[in-house]
Design a protein around this motif. Structure first.
Motif, PDB file in Angstrom:
ATOM      1  N   CYS A  54     -27.903 -22.891   9.411  1.00  0.00           N
ATOM      2  CA  CYS A  54     -26.959 -22.252   8.515  1.00  0.00           C
ATOM      3  C   CYS A  54     -26.783 -20.824   9.009  1.00  0.00           C
ATOM      4  O   CYS A  54     -27.526 -20.366   9.874  1.00  0.00           O
ATOM      5  CB  CYS A  54     -27.431 -22.266   7.065  1.00  0.00           C
ATOM      6  N   SER A  55     -25.810 -20.137   8.483  1.00  0.00           N
ATOM      7  CA  SER A  55     -25.682 -18.710   8.751  1.00  0.00           C
ATOM      8  C   SER A  55     -26.398 -18.009   7.607  1.00  0.00           C
ATOM      9  O   SER A  55     -25.799 -17.682   6.583  1.00  0.00           O
ATOM     10  CB  SER A  55     -24.210 -18.292   8.832  1.00  0.00           C
ATOM     11  N   ASP A  81     -18.778 -19.949  14.320  1.00  0.00           N
ATOM     12  CA  ASP A  81     -18.360 -21.301  13.957  1.00  0.00           C
ATOM     13  C   ASP A  81     -19.533 -22.244  14.162  1.00  0.00           C
ATOM     14  O   ASP A  81     -20.266 -22.126  15.150  1.00  0.00           O
ATOM     15  CB  ASP A  81     -17.203 -21.773  14.850  1.00  0.00           C
ATOM     16  N   LEU A 121     -18.960 -24.829   9.348  1.00  0.00           N
ATOM     17  CA  LEU A 121     -18.728 -23.448   8.927  1.00  0.00           C
ATOM     18  C   LEU A 121     -17.727 -22.831   9.895  1.00  0.00           C
ATOM     19  O   LEU A 121     -17.887 -22.938  11.109  1.00  0.00           O
ATOM     20  CB  LEU A 121     -20.036 -22.645   8.957  1.00  0.00           C
ATOM     21  N   ALA A 125     -21.094 -18.628   4.293  1.00  0.00           N
ATOM     22  CA  ALA A 125     -21.952 -19.824   4.335  1.00  0.00           C
ATOM     23  C   ALA A 125     -22.432 -20.161   2.933  1.00  0.00           C
ATOM     24  O   ALA A 125     -22.858 -19.281   2.181  1.00  0.00           O
ATOM     25  CB  ALA A 125     -23.125 -19.583   5.264  1.00  0.00           C
ATOM     26  N   ARG A 126     -22.382 -21.437   2.580  1.00  0.00           N
ATOM     27  CA  ARG A 126     -22.798 -21.903   1.254  1.00  0.00           C
ATOM     28  C   ARG A 126     -23.842 -23.014   1.316  1.00  0.00           C
ATOM     29  O   ARG A 126     -24.401 -23.375   0.291  1.00  0.00           O
ATOM     30  CB  ARG A 126     -21.584 -22.435   0.480  1.00  0.00           C
ATOM     31  N   ARG A 127     -24.094 -23.574   2.505  1.00  0.00           N
ATOM     32  CA  ARG A 127     -24.976 -24.735   2.623  1.00  0.00           C
ATOM     33  C   ARG A 127     -25.970 -24.571   3.772  1.00  0.00           C
ATOM     34  O   ARG A 127     -25.689 -23.901   4.750  1.00  0.00           O
ATOM     35  CB  ARG A 127     -24.152 -25.996   2.879  1.00  0.00           C
ATOM     36  N   SER A 141     -19.153 -15.153   7.802  1.00  0.00           N
ATOM     37  CA  SER A 141     -19.822 -15.393   9.074  1.00  0.00           C
ATOM     38  C   SER A 141     -18.866 -15.063  10.217  1.00  0.00           C
ATOM     39  O   SER A 141     -17.658 -15.272  10.106  1.00  0.00           O
ATOM     40  CB  SER A 141     -20.243 -16.864   9.169  1.00  0.00           C
ATOM     41  N   SER A 187     -25.038 -14.627   6.399  1.00  0.00           N
ATOM     42  CA  SER A 187     -23.836 -14.772   5.588  1.00  0.00           C
ATOM     43  C   SER A 187     -24.189 -15.267   4.188  1.00  0.00           C
ATOM     44  O   SER A 187     -23.687 -14.746   3.183  1.00  0.00           O
ATOM     45  CB  SER A 187     -22.861 -15.741   6.262  1.00  0.00           C
ATOM     46  N   MET A 188     -25.077 -16.255   4.117  1.00  0.00           N
ATOM     47  CA  MET A 188     -25.444 -16.828   2.826  1.00  0.00           C
ATOM     48  C   MET A 188     -26.124 -15.792   1.930  1.00  0.00           C
ATOM     49  O   MET A 188     -25.805 -15.679   0.753  1.00  0.00           O
ATOM     50  CB  MET A 188     -26.376 -18.019   3.023  1.00  0.00           C
ATOM     51  N   ASP A 200     -15.552 -17.540   6.968  1.00  0.00           N
ATOM     52  CA  ASP A 200     -15.986 -18.125   5.696  1.00  0.00           C
ATOM     53  C   ASP A 200     -17.419 -17.680   5.393  1.00  0.00           C
ATOM     54  O   ASP A 200     -18.200 -17.419   6.300  1.00  0.00           O
ATOM     55  CB  ASP A 200     -15.956 -19.654   5.754  1.00  0.00           C
TER      56      ASP A 200
END
Length: 124
Positions: free
Chosen positions: A85-86, A99, A44, A50-52, A96, A89-90, A48
């Motif tokens: 994960c973030s 990093d 990440l 977070a998606r995962r 996010s 953000s997700m 960006d």
């Protein structure tokens, strides 16, 4: 929404690593996919969304932040058995401010955040 995202980017709250329990472990086994990532690879990037969600099977990952002068600071480290994960953000859809980078080669189990959110919403 912009103000909420700005607050998330400035937040310095550090959460303890999430450990996999039997329910989450079963969910990762059923819905996750295996992923091998070499060392020093980004999972990440700051900016960006977070998606995962990652479960670390083997290896280590670091969470870091850069200040306005570009100086990087390690915030937290994650190891085997940790989930990372973030989440802010997700859940918010905001970028996010951190990093997430592998320290060494990692074997991960990965779940797409959308499937986790859908499962949570369908099973309150």
């Amino acid at each position: 929404m912009l103000h909420r995202c700005e607050r998330l980017l400035r937040a310095n709250a550090i959460l303890p690593p999430m450990r996999s329990n039997s329910v989450l472990g079963d969910y990762f086994l059923e819905f996750g996919k295996d992923l091998h990532v070499d060392g020093n690879q980004s999972l990440l990037r700051a900016g960006d969304v977070a998606r995962r969600i990652y479960l670390i099977k083997v290896g280590a990952v670091r969470l870091s932040a850069c200040n306005a002068r570009g100086v990087e600071t390690n915030v937290q480290f994650f190891f085997e058995g940790d989930m990372v994960c973030s989440l802010e953000s997700m859940m918010s859809g905001c970028p996010s401010g951190l990093d997430l980078v592998t320290i060494e080669a990692c074997d991960l189990r990965v779940i797409e955040g959308d499937s986790v959110i859908a499962a949570i919403r369908s099973n309150p």
